[in-house]
Design an enzyme around this catalytic site. Sequence first.
Site, PDB file in Angstrom:
ATOM      1  CB  CYS A  78      -0.993  -0.037   1.154  1.00 22.87           C
ATOM      2  SG  CYS A  78      -2.413   1.055   0.898  1.00 22.87           S
ATOM      3  CG  LEU A  79       2.654   5.050   2.768  1.00 25.99           C
ATOM      4  CD1 LEU A  79       2.308   6.154   1.786  1.00 25.99           C
ATOM      5  CD2 LEU A  79       2.523   5.550   4.201  1.00 25.99           C
ATOM      6  N   GLY A 134      -6.081   6.163  -0.870  1.00 30.97           N
ATOM      7  CA  GLY A 134      -6.568   7.360  -1.546  1.00 30.97           C
ATOM      8  C   GLY A 134      -5.524   7.986  -2.444  1.00 30.97           C
ATOM      9  CG  HIS A 182      -4.203  -3.765   2.596  1.00 33.29           C
ATOM     10  ND1 HIS A 182      -3.381  -3.487   3.663  1.00 33.29           N
ATOM     11  CD2 HIS A 182      -4.559  -2.574   2.071  1.00 33.29           C
ATOM     12  CE1 HIS A 182      -3.256  -2.177   3.789  1.00 33.29           C
ATOM     13  NE2 HIS A 182      -3.955  -1.604   2.838  1.00 33.29           N
ATOM     14  CD  GLU A 220      -2.930  -6.665   5.086  1.00 26.77           C
ATOM     15  OE1 GLU A 220      -3.620  -5.648   5.260  1.00 26.77           O
ATOM     16  OE2 GLU A 220      -2.153  -6.781   4.121  1.00 26.77           O
TER      17      GLU A 220
END
Length: 370
Positions: free
Chosen positions: A257-258, A301, A343, A345
Amino acid sequence: MTNYTKLPAILLLADGTIFHGKAAGKIGTTTGEICFNTGMTGYQEIFTDPSYFGQIMVTTNSHIGNYGIQKEEIESDSIKIAGLVCKNYNIVYSRKQATESIQDYFQNDNLVAISDIDTRALVRHIRDKGAMNAIISSEITDIDELKQKLSEVPSMEGLELSSKVSTTEPYFYGNPDASLKVAALDLGIKKNILRSFENRDIYVKVFPAKTKFAEMEEFSPDGYFISNGPGDPSVMPYAVETIKEIMEEDKPLFGICLGHQLLAEANGIGTMKMFNGHRGLNHPVKNIIKNHCEVTSQNHGFGVVPDEVRNSDKVEITHINLNDKSIEGIRVKGKKAFSVQYHPESSPGPHDSRYLFDDFVNVMKGELVW
């Protein structure tokens, strides 16, 4: 059960749109960027996901609180969303394993929420107009006063938030005698990521967001992990520098993600604020390396700039979103570094993508190269 009275409450969006509903959770006022999640379950995991820090969450599932709160179903140690907007707020819950109601949970964690909102109309509005700031209040009824407070809320674009949710001290997770060790940079890490490492016989040392590479290297890890988290990746030079140093040493690196956005930034690829972002449990992604599709859990986002990825001579695309063709995965040419935007997980969500943790294990063992 805590006493609860349905007092009037107001939701005001930055474009002037007003929704009237009923107070839920703590009586008070809260602000943040409004966004929506299309998942049909997993509300407690959503509430505690650090990536939602600073955001007001709209749940599209019409019933929230109906299966209560279970202490183990958390992704961090406290609620991270700034506020909640829902349709039906169910204080009475049906699950025997639950330990408290959603109202008790919200009041204990000081979360302001609003219910009895036409969330279908609200989501359609956000989809058309894009993500924007909003304010919820169950104590202020004057619209002009709410508008004034809302005008003072900064845009999510340009905000560095990961250091606000990161651990302040390093800590360990898993079995010290595990076969592999991973150094994780905590930018807002979810607990199920740590569980996923532990399940693969990995001992993890979790470091604060602004930890230097040299300090992480003292752990002598077999690989490095860059976590998910909130805020704008373009204003996180401290993390970008750490990632560059990891790549210079050609260490195995995995980002989620980030972490995906920051790996792109470390390779000269820009990131951008998305019109609405992706938040839900059913986003279709294609792994173009393995030529298979997976249903994924997503929450972001911001994203990488697609054309800059395609034109880069440093990375190659591994995953694409089948809805909007956004870049969902990359790997760095000639390095042991890779990342995905979603994600794997998946807490909550499908388990289609958990093979990525196995891929990371194989990279650390030298059994997977590209």
